[in-house]
Write an enzyme that holds these catalytic residues in place. Structure first.
Site, PDB file in Angstrom:
ATOM      1  N   ASP A  66     -19.272   3.946  19.195  1.00 24.61           N
ATOM      2  CA  ASP A  66     -17.913   4.434  18.908  1.00 24.61           C
ATOM      3  C   ASP A  66     -17.173   3.692  17.783  1.00 24.61           C
ATOM      4  OD1 ASP A  66     -18.817   5.175  21.403  1.00 24.61           O
ATOM      5  OD2 ASP A  66     -17.092   4.404  22.485  1.00 24.61           O
TER       6      ASP A  66
HETATM    7  N1  DQQ Z   1     -18.606   3.900  24.691  1.00 22.56           N
HETATM    8  C1  DQQ Z   1     -18.102   5.001  25.473  1.00 22.56           C
HETATM    9  C2  DQQ Z   1     -16.755   4.504  25.891  1.00 22.56           C
HETATM   10  C3  DQQ Z   1     -16.982   3.072  26.141  1.00 22.56           C
HETATM   11  C4  DQQ Z   1     -17.923   2.685  25.045  1.00 22.56           C
HETATM   12  C5  DQQ Z   1     -18.075   6.297  24.698  1.00 22.56           C
HETATM   13  C6  DQQ Z   1     -18.941   1.647  25.432  1.00 22.56           C
HETATM   14  O1  DQQ Z   1     -16.249   5.183  27.010  1.00 22.56           O
HETATM   15  O2  DQQ Z   1     -15.778   2.313  26.093  1.00 22.56           O
HETATM   16  O3  DQQ Z   1     -19.188   6.459  23.894  1.00 22.56           O
HETATM   17  O4  DQQ Z   1     -19.794   1.333  24.378  1.00 22.56           O
END
Ligand code: DQQ
Length: 577
Positions: A66
């Site tokens: 992300d």
């Molecule tokens: N990636 C998810 C989120 C979390 C993060 C979404 C963890 O919900 O915080 O891809 O790497």
């Protein structure tokens, strides 16, 4: 001696590759929290350049997911992102950090947040940045604490006079929000950028779910440090599962300028976006925010479930926007995951890219967003091929020659010379992706399929179709934009989904359809009808690589198509981390 060591390392990597050669992704864009303990700390000895991108955001090596806390601060763009410093699979998550003055050339810095405290020792997960009064940035992020509970933490720049904000301090008073007894401790994450309300309180929302109901839980604070949970979520929807990475912001009713997240008034609507862990796609609604009641109500035209609008109908997840006060625009970042296998990623030594940053705004009907690559991308345009007024009859195609089309920006304007031959639209084709699966680039039609064959080998054994198809429904025409990746590679073990979205255009009136496609190593990003429908795909050709990739324009529909204009630029590489 050195050679022996290299050989041993190579054999070790090969063994790992082999052992995990049965672990192929399971037919969906893979969840970010799949844990491959054994692979988490295998740092690559060699980073394969074969499918690496030239002008997309990528770190030098290892896993990325992300985008986090994007912001524009004192003339610098900051991008933080979820990163595994030790390997090419998800794990050991830190906030990596890069800076830029143009969103295109990036310089890497030390990670801003790493798991060091009891409140984030099991991971520094996603979050956002907010610029507080006095021009003071703050990061709000999810920490996975020593009991594996998801809690919300703050971090502040150590030295505000450092132009790059390299060091961040996590105060010992963290966590500032913990899940109360009504919230599942493992379903509580990804705080948004804060917005400042009429009552002088800050608000943020945090993604969660209760049973199968996805929700955006709201908190309020006077000082950004002490937070109180609101009585009800800002919004929730049944059967949508966990809402990851929510985003909530105002958009102007007129024009394409963006506004600060705290803006409110008659001239604005609001957008709420959630990334659904269940489908691994994200959906947004356009609606009204009633700030006195702290309720958000999506418009009737905006479904708040899996049938809703999407920023991107392809491989694009965990996105986040920010307001760019330098150019008064709202910019969207989103993660595009690999769709080759886990063992491919370990062998490549890297996994995950950020899609090209895009500006977004509300279209003139006020019902959907328009999304377009930031203008700075155009500075990378190099050698140009320009083709004008070429007709394509049923079954005809031509090649666009003269540039390296595996790293290109292509703009085309198609003239549809009539709609009489359009196929009849079957109302059961509600899901465009299913329709695109049935009617790909090689399935002949009435009006379309026509479009591009990108990353194609000279014998067309490998090709990805980027195509339009027009159908006739009782009182309207239905336009489909589709990425057909079924023939994208001869390599086995790769997930090759067809992605598609409908395009809201009045084709009868304009007789034209425009397409922009960015092609870069292993990513294809298409923007149909000026950005009304966008699709991102990841592809891994074996023959159509580098200078051996070809670009064609084709028409497999009975209706003659005219290419009024086609401009294809080879793209120059920026400084990338
Ligand atoms: N990636 C998810 C989120 C979390 C993060 C979404 C963890 O919900 O915080 O891809 O790497």
């Amino acid at each position: 001696m050195m050679e022996n060591r290299k050989l041993a390392l190579f054999l070790f990597n090969f063994l790992v590759w082999f052992l995990f050669s049965l672990l192929v992704r399971d037919g969906v864009v893979e969840a970010s929290h799949v844990v491959y303990e054994e692979l988490q700390s295998i740092s690559p000895s060699i980073v394969s350049s074969k499918h690496r991108t030239g002008f997309h955001f990528q770190p030098q090596r290892n896993w990325l997911n992300d985008p986090n806390g994007p912001m524009y601060y004192n003339g610098i763009y900051h991008l933080f992102y979820q990163y595994n410093p030790k390997g090419a699979v998800w794990g050991n998550i830190v906030w990596a950090h890069s800076v830029s003055t143009d969103l295109i050339n990036w310089t890497p810095l030390e990670p801003a947040l790493t798991p060091t405290k009891p409140f984030d020792i099991n991971g520094c997960w996603s979050g956002s940045a907010t610029i507080l009064p006095g021009n003071k940035p703050v990061i709000f992020y999810t920490g996975v604490d020593s009991n594996n509970i998801q809690v919300q933490n703050l971090a502040f720049p150590k030295n505000l006079s450092d132009p790059y904000l390299i060091e961040w301090i996590k105060p010992d008073y963290n966590p500032v929000i913990i899940p109360d007894e009504s919230i599942e401790p493992s379903k509580f994450r990804d705080p948004t950028t804060g917005w400042f309300g009429h009552d002088n309180h800050w608000r943020v929302i945090i993604g969660s779910r209760h049973n199968h109901r996805g929700m955006a839980i709201m908190y309020r604070s006077k000082d950004f440090v002490h937070w109180i949970k609101a009585k009800h979520p800002l919004h929730s929807a049944s059967n949508t599962g966990m809402w990851e990475c929510p985003d909530f912001y105002p958009v102007s009713l007129h024009g394409n300028t963006g506004v600060d997240t705290s803006q409110y008034g008659d001239g604005f609507k609001h957008v709420l976006k959630n990334s659904l862990d269940v489908t691994r796609y994200e959906y947004y609604t356009v609606g009204t925010y009633y700030r006195e009641k702290d309720r958000y109500v999506p418009d009737m035209t905006s479904a708040d479930d899996q049938s809703g609008l999407r920023y991107d109908y392809g491989n694009f997840y965990a996105s986040k926007t920010f307001y760019d006060s330098g150019k008064n625009r709202r910019i969207l970042w989103g993660w595009s995951n690999e769709t080759d296998s886990v063992q491919d990623d370990v062998a490549k030594g890297w996994s995950g890219i950020q899609a090209i940053p895009r500006a977004l705004w509300l279209d003139e009907k006020g019902q959907q967003l328009v999304i377009w690559p930031v203008e700075e991308v155009e500075n990378l345009r190099g050698k140009l091929v320009h083709i004008k007024n070429k007709e394509l009859k049923y079954g005809e195609m031509f090649e666009v020659q003269g540039i390296m089309s595996s790293q290109a920006d292509v703009e085309v304007s198609f003239e549809v010379t009539g709609l009489e031959k359009a196929e009849i639209y079957d109302p059961t084709w509600e899901d465009p992706q299913v329709l695109c699966g049935e009617k790909g680039a090689s399935v002949k039609g009435g009006v379309g399929p026509f479009g591009l064959l990108v990353m194609a080998s000279s014998g067309l054994q490998e090709q990805t179709g980027v195509l339009f198809r027009v159908f006739k429904a009782p009182n309207k025409d239905v336009v489909l934009l589709c990425h057909d990746a079924t023939k994208s590679t001869l390599k086995g073990g790769v997930f090759k989904p067809n992605f598609a979205g409908y395009v809201d255009v009045d084709i009868r009136k304009t007789g034209k359809l425009s397409l922009r496609t960015l092609i870069d190593g292993s990513v294809i990003e298409s923007f149909g009808a000026g950005g009304r429908t966008c699709i991102t795909s990841r592809v891994y050709p074996t023959l159509a690589v580098g200078n051996n990739a070809h670009l064609y324009v084709f028409n497999n529909g009975q209706q003659k198509i005219k290419v009024s204009h086609l401009k294809a630029w080879e793209m120059v590489r920026p400084t990338m981390n």
